[in-house]
Write a protein that holds these residues in place. Sequence first.
Motif, mmCIF file in Angstrom:
data_model
loop_
_atom_site.group_PDB
_atom_site.id
_atom_site.type_symbol
_atom_site.label_atom_id
_atom_site.label_comp_id
_atom_site.label_asym_id
_atom_site.label_seq_id
_atom_site.Cartn_x
_atom_site.Cartn_y
_atom_site.Cartn_z
ATOM 1 N N ASN A 119 0.813 -1.210 0.000
ATOM 2 C CA ASN A 119 0.000 0.000 0.000
ATOM 3 C C ASN A 119 0.849 1.265 0.000
ATOM 4 O O ASN A 119 0.469 2.276 -0.597
ATOM 5 N N GLN A 120 2.002 1.197 0.664
ATOM 6 C CA GLN A 120 2.893 2.360 0.648
ATOM 7 C C GLN A 120 3.413 2.631 -0.759
ATOM 8 O O GLN A 120 3.401 3.769 -1.239
ATOM 9 N N ILE A 121 3.836 1.554 -1.421
ATOM 10 C CA ILE A 121 4.360 1.724 -2.783
ATOM 11 C C ILE A 121 3.252 2.172 -3.725
ATOM 12 O O ILE A 121 3.433 3.071 -4.547
ATOM 13 N N PHE A 122 2.068 1.577 -3.548
ATOM 14 C CA PHE A 122 0.947 1.928 -4.431
ATOM 15 C C PHE A 122 0.627 3.413 -4.316
ATOM 16 O O PHE A 122 0.393 4.090 -5.322
ATOM 17 N N LEU A 123 0.656 3.947 -3.094
ATOM 18 C CA LEU A 123 0.380 5.374 -2.921
ATOM 19 C C LEU A 123 1.418 6.216 -3.668
ATOM 20 O O LEU A 123 1.071 7.178 -4.365
ATOM 21 N N LEU A 124 2.679 5.827 -3.552
ATOM 22 C CA LEU A 124 3.734 6.570 -4.248
ATOM 23 C C LEU A 124 3.519 6.556 -5.758
ATOM 24 O O LEU A 124 3.660 7.579 -6.428
ATOM 25 N N VAL A 125 3.148 5.377 -6.277
ATOM 26 C CA VAL A 125 2.931 5.270 -7.723
ATOM 27 C C VAL A 125 1.743 6.142 -8.139
ATOM 28 O O VAL A 125 1.789 6.827 -9.165
ATOM 29 N N LEU A 126 0.692 6.136 -7.333
ATOM 30 C CA LEU A 126 -0.475 6.969 -7.650
ATOM 31 C C LEU A 126 -0.097 8.447 -7.693
ATOM 32 O O LEU A 126 -0.484 9.172 -8.606
ATOM 33 N N VAL B 52 -7.688 9.521 -4.493
ATOM 34 C CA VAL B 52 -7.129 8.686 -3.420
ATOM 35 C C VAL B 52 -6.169 9.516 -2.577
ATOM 36 O O VAL B 52 -6.188 9.467 -1.344
ATOM 37 N N PHE B 53 -5.355 10.308 -3.246
ATOM 38 C CA PHE B 53 -4.390 11.155 -2.550
ATOM 39 C C PHE B 53 -5.103 12.101 -1.576
ATOM 40 O O PHE B 53 -4.699 12.244 -0.412
#
Lengths: 275, 292
Positions: free
Chosen positions: A102-109, A153-154
Amino acid sequence: MKRYTGRTLILEIGMVLVSLVFLAPFYFLFVNSVKPFGEIMSDAASWPQVFQWENYSKAWSLTRFPEAFTNSLVITVIGVALIALISCMAAYRMVRANTLFNQIFLLVLVAAMVVPFQTIMMPLIRVISELNLMNTKAGLIISYLGLSTPMAVFLFHGFVKSIPLEIEEAATVDGTTRIGVFFRIVLPMLKPMIMTVVVLNTLAIWNDYLLPSLILQKPDLRTIPLATFSFFSEYTKQWDLALPALVLGITPIIVFFLFLQRYIVEGIAAGSVKG
Amino acid sequence: MKKRKMEWGLQTFFVGPVFIFFVLILIVPFLLGMYYSLTDWNGIAKTVNWVGLSNFKTLFTNDSNFWESFIFTTKFTIVGVVLVNVVSFGFAYVLTNALKLRNIMRTVFFMPNVIGGLLLGFIWQFIFIKGFDTVYRLTDWSFFGLAWLGDPTTGFWGIVIVFVWHQAGYLMVIYISSLTNVPKEIVEAAEIDGANRWQLLRNITIPLVMPAVTICLFLAISWSFKIFDINLSLTAGGPYKSTESVAMNIYNEAFQNNRYGLGTAKALLFFVTVAIITLIQVRVTKSKEVEA
């Protein structure tokens, strides 16, 4: 607030003049939209001598306005509702289950928010046509779901972080399921940010031209910007038809704005928190 | 074991939808775009041929239109970003005074923002062509008598005017919310110390609203660098491609010339440029922010 001084009065008068200049384009648009063609040509600044309302009925039927309005409305309402729903669900989970994924996904978003639409435009059309979704409203709505969720999402992510965990824990003890906790307890608390996401996406989707022009090519699927564009290319310089069509085109969103102004302005201020 | 299964279920239920659409609509096309930029894809044919870096070679050595559109967009971005920020900050600064009509005026300045760029461009086409002409006849001001949208210079400034008119209200809202958060005590303390209005603005207000400046510059840069709608409906890139933005050049390359391979190569270069510019800008303005 400070006193109303002579300086304030001068500022006030100056700003009123600036506002009038700002409004001038609307004046030109409205007065000329009801003039016969000859009068527009001879004098575009004066008040109309007669109000020729047939301009509007012609523009109404030639742009197929009711159809375009319905298309815009359906796409915007469904698109915005789904964007808000799936984004706040994802953001909630990503805050509460802070896994590596989830941390990586947020960064990618967040990184994806920088990608200009033009960069993915051509392959996206390929993807949509491979899915057999060209010339469907579903194809357009699905595209918006991918394009608009990173920002949403952000925004939700920042907001969920500020919600205390204790309230949810109390509900879990009461025996509510984890999904139930989200829908019954967390979702209502997200309301201010939901308003922001709804406002920002409504304006963006309602006014979008480029993506719908690529996906919706059949005349009966046209949204308001598409209908206006094709009308304008067909009746270039026929101002007595083009201007009423433009007035019709901007009226729904102006009405939306005037009614929900407070939420829109608050939504924009809240949506601009820096990352 | 059971708990792990449940976590998986919850993760899929909550994050799954966003993940699927994000991958399908953004990641897959982005990766496909990288691949297509190395091919001669024309958008229709099922077969695409690998051409290596030749699209990028064409782009850098043999595509003066693209570079002209790049220069146009850069100029437009510089002028547009400065003007829209100055105008919107000015509006916000004045409208945080106790003016009687300030709420109505805030509405007026914001209103153009809710209208889509495409329709705005058409409205302004009429204003520039017929409206300005009439004003010229009434007032004889040579400014209104120029051949608006008819040559590269007036075309450029035409787009700048519409851009500022369109976006100033949005940035004004952000500046207003930031200005109203400037602590009153600091302003009063400075006034007691004898600071005049200009010193107050320069040394107190502006440093304290720097976070808003970061955001507004970021937004203005990304809007102006990616400008398309207003450009399309106002000048359509004319006369003679002199007002063609990068976004429009990419669009035309793909959908008019049917050279998707070259188009995607341009689009990737566009992405890299946008990313670099925004990173630099956010770094620079963030370093100027202060705590109250």
